[in-house]
Design a protein around this motif. Structure first.
Motif, mmCIF file in Angstrom:
data_model
loop_
_atom_site.group_PDB
_atom_site.id
_atom_site.type_symbol
_atom_site.label_atom_id
_atom_site.label_comp_id
_atom_site.label_asym_id
_atom_site.label_seq_id
_atom_site.Cartn_x
_atom_site.Cartn_y
_atom_site.Cartn_z
ATOM 1 N N ILE A 231 0.983 -1.596 0.020
ATOM 2 C CA ILE A 231 0.093 0.267 0.278
ATOM 3 C C ILE A 231 0.672 1.067 0.094
ATOM 4 O O ILE A 231 1.628 1.385 1.140
ATOM 5 C CB ILE A 231 -0.829 -0.324 1.205
ATOM 6 C CG1 ILE A 231 -1.813 -1.252 1.162
ATOM 7 C CG2 ILE A 231 -1.817 1.645 1.384
ATOM 8 C CD1 ILE A 231 -3.099 -1.079 2.332
ATOM 9 N N VAL A 232 0.961 2.141 -0.732
ATOM 10 C CA VAL A 232 2.245 3.186 -0.383
ATOM 11 C C VAL A 232 1.026 4.040 -0.298
ATOM 12 O O VAL A 232 -0.426 4.686 -0.026
ATOM 13 C CB VAL A 232 1.798 4.038 -2.332
ATOM 14 C CG1 VAL A 232 2.323 5.352 -2.354
ATOM 15 C CG2 VAL A 232 2.108 2.866 -3.883
ATOM 16 N N PHE A 233 1.780 4.803 0.795
ATOM 17 C CA PHE A 233 1.756 5.950 1.714
ATOM 18 C C PHE A 233 2.091 6.874 1.774
ATOM 19 O O PHE A 233 3.257 6.843 2.592
ATOM 20 C CB PHE A 233 0.884 5.528 3.004
ATOM 21 C CG PHE A 233 0.892 5.869 4.142
ATOM 22 C CD1 PHE A 233 -0.532 6.188 4.539
ATOM 23 C CD2 PHE A 233 1.215 6.238 5.357
ATOM 24 C CE1 PHE A 233 -0.935 7.293 5.133
ATOM 25 C CE2 PHE A 233 0.400 7.139 6.529
ATOM 26 C CZ PHE A 233 -0.597 7.386 6.093
ATOM 27 N N THR A 234 1.551 8.267 0.824
ATOM 28 C CA THR A 234 2.332 9.276 0.906
ATOM 29 C C THR A 234 1.235 10.235 0.259
ATOM 30 O O THR A 234 0.611 10.291 0.534
ATOM 31 C CB THR A 234 2.411 9.053 -1.392
ATOM 32 O OG1 THR A 234 3.348 9.716 -1.296
ATOM 33 C CG2 THR A 234 1.453 8.805 -1.818
ATOM 34 N N ALA A 235 2.288 11.807 0.873
ATOM 35 C CA ALA A 235 1.784 12.724 0.445
ATOM 36 C C ALA A 235 1.514 13.565 -1.146
ATOM 37 O O ALA A 235 0.866 14.115 -1.195
ATOM 38 C CB ALA A 235 2.542 13.222 0.769
ATOM 39 N N SER A 236 2.506 12.425 -2.001
ATOM 40 C CA SER A 236 2.341 12.850 -3.333
ATOM 41 C C SER A 236 0.759 12.675 -3.930
ATOM 42 O O SER A 236 0.030 12.041 -3.514
ATOM 43 C CB SER A 236 3.279 11.970 -4.566
ATOM 44 O OG SER A 236 2.273 12.400 -5.482
ATOM 45 N N GLY B 77 2.074 -3.212 -9.402
ATOM 46 C CA GLY B 77 1.564 -4.019 -8.203
ATOM 47 C C GLY B 77 1.298 -3.285 -7.691
ATOM 48 O O GLY B 77 0.701 -4.459 -6.431
ATOM 49 N N ALA B 78 0.959 -2.201 -6.748
ATOM 50 C CA ALA B 78 0.457 -1.695 -5.202
ATOM 51 C C ALA B 78 -1.431 -2.571 -5.777
ATOM 52 O O ALA B 78 -2.036 -2.097 -6.485
ATOM 53 C CB ALA B 78 0.919 -0.145 -5.318
ATOM 54 N N SER B 79 -1.400 -2.654 -4.717
ATOM 55 C CA SER B 79 -2.899 -2.237 -4.572
ATOM 56 C C SER B 79 -3.300 -1.435 -3.327
ATOM 57 O O SER B 79 -4.725 -1.348 -3.451
ATOM 58 C CB SER B 79 -2.775 -4.133 -3.211
ATOM 59 O OG SER B 79 -2.138 -4.675 -4.115
ATOM 60 N N GLY B 80 -2.572 -0.369 -2.929
ATOM 61 C CA GLY B 80 -3.434 0.470 -2.463
ATOM 62 C C GLY B 80 -2.579 2.139 -2.509
ATOM 63 O O GLY B 80 -1.327 1.756 -2.843
ATOM 64 N N PHE B 81 -3.502 3.024 -2.612
ATOM 65 C CA PHE B 81 -3.024 4.286 -2.665
ATOM 66 C C PHE B 81 -3.512 5.153 -1.201
ATOM 67 O O PHE B 81 -4.318 5.876 -1.945
ATOM 68 C CB PHE B 81 -2.506 5.351 -4.317
ATOM 69 C CG PHE B 81 -1.969 5.742 -4.332
ATOM 70 C CD1 PHE B 81 -0.485 5.395 -5.522
ATOM 71 C CD2 PHE B 81 -2.131 7.170 -3.798
ATOM 72 C CE1 PHE B 81 0.189 6.848 -5.101
ATOM 73 C CE2 PHE B 81 -1.438 8.562 -4.554
ATOM 74 C CZ PHE B 81 0.193 7.939 -5.152
ATOM 75 N N VAL B 82 -3.048 5.737 -0.065
ATOM 76 C CA VAL B 82 -3.436 6.192 0.361
ATOM 77 C C VAL B 82 -2.237 7.542 0.855
ATOM 78 O O VAL B 82 -1.439 7.782 0.918
ATOM 79 C CB VAL B 82 -3.476 5.715 1.726
ATOM 80 C CG1 VAL B 82 -4.499 6.073 2.953
ATOM 81 C CG2 VAL B 82 -3.931 4.055 1.082
ATOM 82 N N ILE C 287 -8.021 2.906 -2.958
ATOM 83 C CA ILE C 287 -7.162 4.603 -3.497
ATOM 84 C C ILE C 287 -8.363 5.623 -2.569
ATOM 85 O O ILE C 287 -9.331 5.757 -2.096
ATOM 86 C CB ILE C 287 -7.852 4.726 -4.289
ATOM 87 C CG1 ILE C 287 -7.004 3.448 -5.768
ATOM 88 C CG2 ILE C 287 -7.334 6.530 -5.109
ATOM 89 C CD1 ILE C 287 -7.174 3.516 -6.722
ATOM 90 N N THR C 288 -7.398 6.617 -1.643
ATOM 91 C CA THR C 288 -8.291 7.154 -0.932
ATOM 92 C C THR C 288 -9.262 7.976 -1.836
ATOM 93 O O THR C 288 -9.203 8.511 -3.074
ATOM 94 C CB THR C 288 -7.557 8.643 -0.860
ATOM 95 O OG1 THR C 288 -5.915 7.803 0.225
ATOM 96 C CG2 THR C 288 -8.189 10.009 -0.368
ATOM 97 N N PRO C 289 -10.604 7.927 -0.881
ATOM 98 C CA PRO C 289 -11.964 7.974 -1.721
ATOM 99 C C PRO C 289 -12.249 9.177 -2.276
ATOM 100 O O PRO C 289 -12.025 9.424 -3.879
ATOM 101 C CB PRO C 289 -13.034 8.164 -1.021
ATOM 102 C CG PRO C 289 -12.255 7.163 0.111
ATOM 103 C CD PRO C 289 -10.890 7.275 0.515
#
Length: 221
Positions: free
Chosen positions: A80-85, A98-103, A126-128
Motif C-alpha cells: 500500500i503506497v502511503f504518501t503525500a504525493s 503492483g501496488a494494491s492501495g494508494f492512500v 484508493i483514498t476516496p
C-alpha cells in the motif's frame, strides 16, 4: 479477521514510529519491521513476509521498481503506497507496478486501517476523494494504449512504407512484393486512413514514427 502483519517504509523516522504506534492500538494489526529506503521494501517483504507493506514513494531508491520486485518475489505481500504525493501519474505508476492501495498521508487513521483491511481481503483501495482523479488517469492511459495498438503497422504495411521511402511507385512496389497493383493501392488507402494522411508523403512521415528504426552502423576509423 486474524492478525495482519505490517512493514512500514518511510524515510521520516518520526512519522514511521507514529504510524506504528497508531496501528499497534488495533489488536489485529502488528508491525513487524520498518525501513527508510526503496530497497527496504523488498528486504522486508522477502525477510519478514508481512501481509502488508506501507511504503512512501519519496525516499532514496526507486520505489516503483521495488513495488514491482515485491510483486514478483513475494506475491503474498501486498504493498500500500502511503504518501503525500497527489500526482495521479504516481498513482497510476504505482498501481501498474503492483501496488494494491494508494492512500494519501492527509487521510484519517480510520481510512488507513480501512485500506489495510480492504487490501487484506484482496481488494484495491484508493483514498476516496482522490479516486476519481486516478480512475480518469487510468482511463486516459488505456485510451492511449488502445490508440497506439490501432496504429501499429502490419509487416506488409511496413514493407510498403520502406519501399515508399525509396521512392518506389505502386507498380514497382507490387513487383517487389509479388502483389497486384490493385492490392498495393488498397494497402495505400488503408495506410492513409489509419495514419490520417492526405498523400504518400504524409504516409511516410507518419509511419516513420511508428516503425522500429534499424540500429546505427558504427563506422570504425
Amino acid at each position: 479477521m486474524g492478525t495482519v502483519t505490517i512493514g512500514i517504509v518511510d524515510d521520516h523516522p518520526l512519522l514511521a514510529e507514529g504510524i506504528a504506534a497508531v496501528l499497534s492500538r488495533s489488536p489485529h494489526l502488528r508491525v513487524v519491521s520498518s525501513g527508510n529506503t526503496a530497497a527496504d521494501i523488498v528486504e522486508i517483504a522477502n525477510r519478514h513476509q508481512p501481509d502488508i507493506v506501507l511504503a512512501d514513494l519519496n525516499m532514496p531508491g526507486d520505489a516503483f521498481e521495488a513495488i514491482e520486485t515485491v510483486k514478483m518475489q513475494a506475491p503474498a505481500t501486498r504493498v500500500i503506497v502511503f504518501t503525500a504525493s497527489t500526482s495521479s501519474d504516481h498513482a497510476v505508476r504505482a498501481l501498474a507496478a503492483g501496488a494494491s492501495g494508494f492512500v494519501l498521508k492527509g487521510s484519517q487513521v480510520g481510512e488507513l486501517i480501512e485500506a489495510i483491511e480492504a487490501v487484506r481481503r484482496g481488494e484495491v483501495f484508493i483514498t476516496p476523494y482522490f479516486a476519481a482523479k486516478v480512475i480518469n488517469a487510468l482511463q486516459a492511459k488505456e485510451a492511449e494504449k488502445q490508440a497506439a495498438q490501432q496504429l501499429k503497422l502490419s509487416i506488409r504495411e511496413e514493407q510498403i512504407v520502406r519501399l515508399l521511402l525509396c521512392g518506389k511507385p505502386n507498380r514497382e512496389i507490387a513487383a517487389a512484393l509479388a502483389l497486384s497493383e490493385k492490392t498495393v493501392k488498397s494497402y495505400m488507402s488503408n495506410l492513409m486512413a489509419k495514419l490520417h494522411a492526405r498523400n504518400r508523403l504524409e504516409v511516410v512521415i507518419a509511419a516513420q514514427k511508428l516503425m522500429p528504426q534499424p540500429p546505427a552502423v558504427r563506422q570504425d576509423r
